[in-house]
Design a protein around this motif. Structure first.
Motif, PDB file in Angstrom:
ATOM      1  N   THR A 156     -31.277  -1.423  21.839  1.00 46.34           N
ATOM      2  CA  THR A 156     -30.208  -0.445  22.077  1.00 46.34           C
ATOM      3  C   THR A 156     -30.790   0.939  22.360  1.00 46.34           C
ATOM      4  OG1 THR A 156     -28.750  -1.679  20.589  1.00 46.34           O
ATOM      5  CG2 THR A 156     -28.109   0.568  21.134  1.00 46.34           C
ATOM      6  N   ALA A 157     -31.784   1.339  21.580  1.00 45.39           N
ATOM      7  CA  ALA A 157     -32.420   2.648  21.798  1.00 45.39           C
ATOM      8  C   ALA A 157     -33.073   2.714  23.178  1.00 45.39           C
ATOM      9  CB  ALA A 157     -33.449   2.915  20.704  1.00 45.39           C
ATOM     10  N   SER A 158     -33.685   1.621  23.606  1.00 38.51           N
ATOM     11  CA  SER A 158     -34.321   1.582  24.930  1.00 38.51           C
ATOM     12  C   SER A 158     -33.294   1.708  26.041  1.00 38.51           C
ATOM     13  CB  SER A 158     -35.114   0.282  25.094  1.00 38.51           C
ATOM     14  OG  SER A 158     -36.098   0.146  24.087  1.00 38.51           O
ATOM     15  N   VAL A 159     -32.144   1.042  25.875  1.00 35.45           N
ATOM     16  CA  VAL A 159     -31.077   1.131  26.881  1.00 35.45           C
ATOM     17  C   VAL A 159     -30.524   2.552  26.956  1.00 35.45           C
ATOM     18  CG1 VAL A 159     -28.744   0.349  27.460  1.00 35.45           C
ATOM     19  CG2 VAL A 159     -30.455  -1.304  26.724  1.00 35.45           C
ATOM     20  N   ILE A 160     -30.336   3.194  25.792  1.00 38.14           N
ATOM     21  CA  ILE A 160     -29.836   4.574  25.777  1.00 38.14           C
ATOM     22  C   ILE A 160     -30.818   5.503  26.482  1.00 38.14           C
ATOM     23  CG2 ILE A 160     -29.231   6.518  24.284  1.00 38.14           C
ATOM     24  CD1 ILE A 160     -28.289   4.501  22.191  1.00 38.14           C
ATOM     25  N   TYR A 161     -32.116   5.321  26.237  1.00 38.06           N
ATOM     26  CA  TYR A 161     -33.109   6.179  26.892  1.00 38.06           C
ATOM     27  C   TYR A 161     -33.123   5.949  28.400  1.00 38.06           C
ATOM     28  CZ  TYR A 161     -37.318   8.845  27.726  1.00 38.06           C
ATOM     29  OH  TYR A 161     -38.193   9.786  28.182  1.00 38.06           O
ATOM     30  N   ARG A 162     -32.995   4.702  28.823  1.00 34.51           N
ATOM     31  CA  ARG A 162     -32.946   4.413  30.264  1.00 34.51           C
ATOM     32  C   ARG A 162     -31.752   5.119  30.913  1.00 34.51           C
ATOM     33  NH1 ARG A 162     -36.103   0.061  32.118  1.00 34.51           N
ATOM     34  NH2 ARG A 162     -37.221  -1.042  30.452  1.00 34.51           N
ATOM     35  N   ARG A 163     -30.614   5.122  30.201  1.00 34.30           N
ATOM     36  CA  ARG A 163     -29.426   5.807  30.726  1.00 34.30           C
ATOM     37  C   ARG A 163     -29.671   7.317  30.822  1.00 34.30           C
ATOM     38  NH1 ARG A 163     -24.049   4.644  27.717  1.00 34.30           N
ATOM     39  NH2 ARG A 163     -23.437   6.185  29.279  1.00 34.30           N
ATOM     40  N   ALA A 164     -30.281   7.872  29.789  1.00 31.62           N
ATOM     41  CA  ALA A 164     -30.573   9.318  29.795  1.00 31.62           C
ATOM     42  C   ALA A 164     -31.532   9.676  30.929  1.00 31.62           C
ATOM     43  CB  ALA A 164     -31.159   9.732  28.450  1.00 31.62           C
ATOM     44  N   ALA A 179     -36.454  10.397  22.825  1.00 33.65           N
ATOM     45  CA  ALA A 179     -36.712   9.067  22.266  1.00 33.65           C
ATOM     46  C   ALA A 179     -36.285   9.004  20.802  1.00 33.65           C
ATOM     47  CB  ALA A 179     -38.198   8.726  22.409  1.00 33.65           C
ATOM     48  N   THR A 180     -36.588  10.050  20.038  1.00 30.50           N
ATOM     49  CA  THR A 180     -36.193  10.084  18.627  1.00 30.50           C
ATOM     50  C   THR A 180     -34.675  10.109  18.482  1.00 30.50           C
ATOM     51  OG1 THR A 180     -38.198  11.361  18.169  1.00 30.50           O
ATOM     52  CG2 THR A 180     -36.530  11.290  16.448  1.00 30.50           C
ATOM     53  N   ALA A 181     -34.000  10.889  19.319  1.00 38.31           N
ATOM     54  CA  ALA A 181     -32.535  10.937  19.285  1.00 38.31           C
ATOM     55  C   ALA A 181     -31.931   9.582  19.612  1.00 38.31           C
ATOM     56  CB  ALA A 181     -32.025  11.991  20.276  1.00 38.31           C
ATOM     57  N   CYS A 182     -32.551   8.846  20.535  1.00 34.45           N
ATOM     58  CA  CYS A 182     -32.057   7.513  20.898  1.00 34.45           C
ATOM     59  C   CYS A 182     -32.197   6.534  19.729  1.00 34.45           C
ATOM     60  CB  CYS A 182     -32.812   6.985  22.117  1.00 34.45           C
ATOM     61  SG  CYS A 182     -32.467   7.875  23.650  1.00 34.45           S
ATOM     62  N   VAL A 183     -33.313   6.618  18.993  1.00 29.77           N
ATOM     63  CA  VAL A 183     -33.502   5.758  17.820  1.00 29.77           C
ATOM     64  C   VAL A 183     -32.463   6.078  16.755  1.00 29.77           C
ATOM     65  CG1 VAL A 183     -35.074   5.189  15.926  1.00 29.77           C
ATOM     66  CG2 VAL A 183     -35.958   5.408  18.246  1.00 29.77           C
ATOM     67  N   TYR A 184     -32.222   7.367  16.520  1.00 30.21           N
ATOM     68  CA  TYR A 184     -31.241   7.788  15.520  1.00 30.21           C
ATOM     69  C   TYR A 184     -29.843   7.296  15.880  1.00 30.21           C
ATOM     70  CZ  TYR A 184     -28.605  11.000  12.493  1.00 30.21           C
ATOM     71  OH  TYR A 184     -27.761  11.528  11.552  1.00 30.21           O
ATOM     72  N   SER A 208     -34.694  19.981  13.361  1.00 28.62           N
ATOM     73  CA  SER A 208     -33.662  20.731  14.091  1.00 28.62           C
ATOM     74  C   SER A 208     -33.595  20.297  15.549  1.00 28.62           C
ATOM     75  CB  SER A 208     -33.945  22.230  13.997  1.00 28.62           C
ATOM     76  OG  SER A 208     -35.236  22.526  14.516  1.00 28.62           O
ATOM     77  N   GLU A 209     -34.759  20.023  16.160  1.00 21.84           N
ATOM     78  CA  GLU A 209     -34.755  19.579  17.556  1.00 21.84           C
ATOM     79  C   GLU A 209     -34.177  18.178  17.697  1.00 21.84           C
ATOM     80  OE1 GLU A 209     -37.808  18.823  21.321  1.00 21.84           O
ATOM     81  OE2 GLU A 209     -38.527  19.842  19.513  1.00 21.84           O
ATOM     82  N   VAL A 210     -34.434  17.317  16.708  1.00 16.55           N
ATOM     83  CA  VAL A 210     -33.849  15.968  16.727  1.00 16.55           C
ATOM     84  C   VAL A 210     -32.327  16.060  16.705  1.00 16.55           C
ATOM     85  CG1 VAL A 210     -33.649  13.774  15.505  1.00 16.55           C
ATOM     86  CG2 VAL A 210     -35.840  14.938  15.588  1.00 16.55           C
ATOM     87  N   ALA A 211     -31.795  16.875  15.801  1.00 15.78           N
ATOM     88  CA  ALA A 211     -30.342  17.018  15.688  1.00 15.78           C
ATOM     89  C   ALA A 211     -29.739  17.600  16.960  1.00 15.78           C
ATOM     90  CB  ALA A 211     -29.997  17.905  14.490  1.00 15.78           C
ATOM     91  N   ARG A 212     -30.383  18.617  17.515  1.00 12.38           N
ATOM     92  CA  ARG A 212     -29.873  19.243  18.737  1.00 12.38           C
ATOM     93  C   ARG A 212     -29.901  18.276  19.921  1.00 12.38           C
ATOM     94  NH1 ARG A 212     -32.749  23.270  18.296  1.00 12.38           N
ATOM     95  NH2 ARG A 212     -34.503  22.698  19.643  1.00 12.38           N
ATOM     96  N   THR A 213     -30.988  17.539  20.082  1.00 17.31           N
ATOM     97  CA  THR A 213     -31.091  16.578  21.189  1.00 17.31           C
ATOM     98  C   THR A 213     -30.136  15.417  21.001  1.00 17.31           C
ATOM     99  OG1 THR A 213     -33.449  17.149  21.318  1.00 17.31           O
ATOM    100  CG2 THR A 213     -32.725  15.219  22.537  1.00 17.31           C
ATOM    101  N   TYR A 214     -29.956  14.987  19.758  1.00 15.38           N
ATOM    102  CA  TYR A 214     -29.023  13.890  19.476  1.00 15.38           C
ATOM    103  C   TYR A 214     -27.603  14.258  19.892  1.00 15.38           C
ATOM    104  CZ  TYR A 214     -25.765  11.184  16.626  1.00 15.38           C
ATOM    105  OH  TYR A 214     -24.704  10.431  16.202  1.00 15.38           O
ATOM    106  N   ARG A 215     -27.164  15.461  19.517  1.00 14.70           N
ATOM    107  CA  ARG A 215     -25.808  15.894  19.890  1.00 14.70           C
ATOM    108  C   ARG A 215     -25.659  15.965  21.412  1.00 14.70           C
ATOM    109  NH1 ARG A 215     -26.635  19.344  15.342  1.00 14.70           N
ATOM    110  NH2 ARG A 215     -27.335  21.030  16.715  1.00 14.70           N
ATOM    111  N   TYR A 216     -26.700  16.433  22.090  1.00 18.28           N
ATOM    112  CA  TYR A 216     -26.662  16.554  23.550  1.00 18.28           C
ATOM    113  C   TYR A 216     -26.568  15.177  24.218  1.00 18.28           C
ATOM    114  CZ  TYR A 216     -28.436  17.426  28.268  1.00 18.28           C
ATOM    115  OH  TYR A 216     -28.596  17.460  29.630  1.00 18.28           O
ATOM    116  N   VAL A 217     -27.386  14.226  23.759  1.00 16.74           N
ATOM    117  CA  VAL A 217     -27.398  12.880  24.354  1.00 16.74           C
ATOM    118  C   VAL A 217     -26.062  12.170  24.125  1.00 16.74           C
ATOM    119  CG1 VAL A 217     -28.448  10.581  24.173  1.00 16.74           C
ATOM    120  CG2 VAL A 217     -29.898  12.611  24.243  1.00 16.74           C
ATOM    121  N   VAL A 218     -25.541  12.261  22.903  1.00 17.96           N
ATOM    122  CA  VAL A 218     -24.265  11.611  22.589  1.00 17.96           C
ATOM    123  C   VAL A 218     -23.134  12.201  23.425  1.00 17.96           C
ATOM    124  CG1 VAL A 218     -22.525  11.303  20.786  1.00 17.96           C
ATOM    125  CG2 VAL A 218     -24.929  10.904  20.277  1.00 17.96           C
TER     126      VAL A 218
END
Length: 321
Positions: A156-164, A179-184, A208-218
């Motif tokens: 699932t994380a790999s598919v999300i990264y491919r989409r991004a 990549a970390t945001a996709c795993v989370y 902080s960067e993980v949280a910020r990137t996660y919100r952006y990707v979602v």
């Protein structure tokens, strides 16, 4: 090998096998011996003696009910996977300088294999996009392995990264961050969430960067990620502390009561789960300490004490009602 050649060779092998079976005689009555592919047995037509059983089925593992479905399902080789940048379709040369029997290669052979590995890597990653994908998927696999996440989360994380990557969300952001945001996100979507602190511990970037990137990707990919449920953390915490099923059940009951009273609103799900596990251990007379729970959940003892009192108050409130 083409599919037509593969089918022809399979038919020839079956024909040879049938002819060899017919040439064998029954050891009891001397009758004709045939192969029952459905049950994997070789038996005599005349007396019914089973000559051999548990034969290997060399056919496909899937079923097809028409020609079109058979063409769609037919394949040669291993199944594809999204966890590799080329989906597992290319050749992989092992890094160990040993042959098929485990013997070490000579100096000339080692030099030859080194050149082959170099050119193989160049052909596998021919442009910057493939190199980006290879690095990111390697990071996803490393972090998922360190966090003990199952294979479906890695897919699932790999598919999300491919989409991004396909929607150009990476410019201005690091490969490791996305990549970390996709795993989370994948862990939460699969119902096996990990806290941001746990993710940051195995990642090479700041929390902080993980949280910020996660919100952006979602937000950009419109992923349907539900808020983390404190109950999803309970089995892992209880298992790490060596608590019984009774204590785990009691912790779940404490969290359900807290939800009914609205105590969970605005609170960290990890802190609530840790406090529930600690309270359940005390209520079931099992030995554990706030320090042990704090180490397992990566939450401060102060937070555990505060949530602990809130959970017990909610329990008393439900009991009175």
């Amino acid at each position: 090998m083409s599919e037509r050649m593969y089918t022809r060779r399979t038919d020839e092998q079956e024909k040879e096998k049938t002819e060899s079976d017919e040439s064998v005689q029954c050891p009891e009555c001397g009758g004709h011996v045939v192969t029952d592919t459905e049950h994997g047995e070789t038996l005599c037509e005349d007396c019914g003696l089973v000559v051999s059983e548990d034969s290997v089925d060399r056919g496909p593992e899937w079923r097809a009910f028409d020609a079109r479905e058979k063409d769609q399902k037919s394949r040669v080789g291993a199944p594809t996977t999204n966890t590799m940048h080329d989906k597992g379709l290319s050749t992989n040369i092992d890094w160990r300088n040993k042959d098929a029997y485990g013997n070490s290669l000579g100096s000339r052979q080692r030099q030859k294999m080194q050149r082959l590995r170099k050119w193989n890597e160049r052909f596998r990653t021919r442009d910057s996009k493939e190199r980006n994908l290879k690095q990111a998927l390697g990071e996803i696999d490393r972090m998922a392995s360190a966090l003990g996440l199952p294979k479906n989360v890695r897919e699932t994380a790999s598919v999300i990264y491919r989409r991004a990557l396909g929607e150009d969300l990476l410019p201005g952001r690091s490969i490791e961050g996305v990549a970390t945001a996709c795993v989370y996100a994948a862990a939460r979507m699969a119902g096996v969430p990990r806290s941001l602190d746990e993710i940051a511990d195995v990642s090479r970037i700041e929390k902080s960067e993980v949280a910020r990137t996660y919100r952006y990707v979602v937000r950009e990919l419109k992923l349907e990620v539900k808020p983390a449920d404190p109950e999803q953390y309970v089995p892992r915490f209880a298992s790490s502390l060596g608590l019984s099923e009774e204590a785990e059940h009691r912790a779940r009951q404490l969290l359900k009561n807290a939800k009914e009273k609205g105590v969970h609103s605005g609170k960290s799900p990890v802190g609530l789960a840790a406090a529930a596990v600690y309270a359940a251990a005390l209520l079931t007379n099992e030995k554990t300490t706030q320090a042990a729970v704090s180490d397992v959940a990566d939450i401060s003892e102060v937070t555990i004490r505060n949530r602990y009192h809130e959970l017990l108050e909610a329990e008393e409130g439900v009991g009175v009602a």
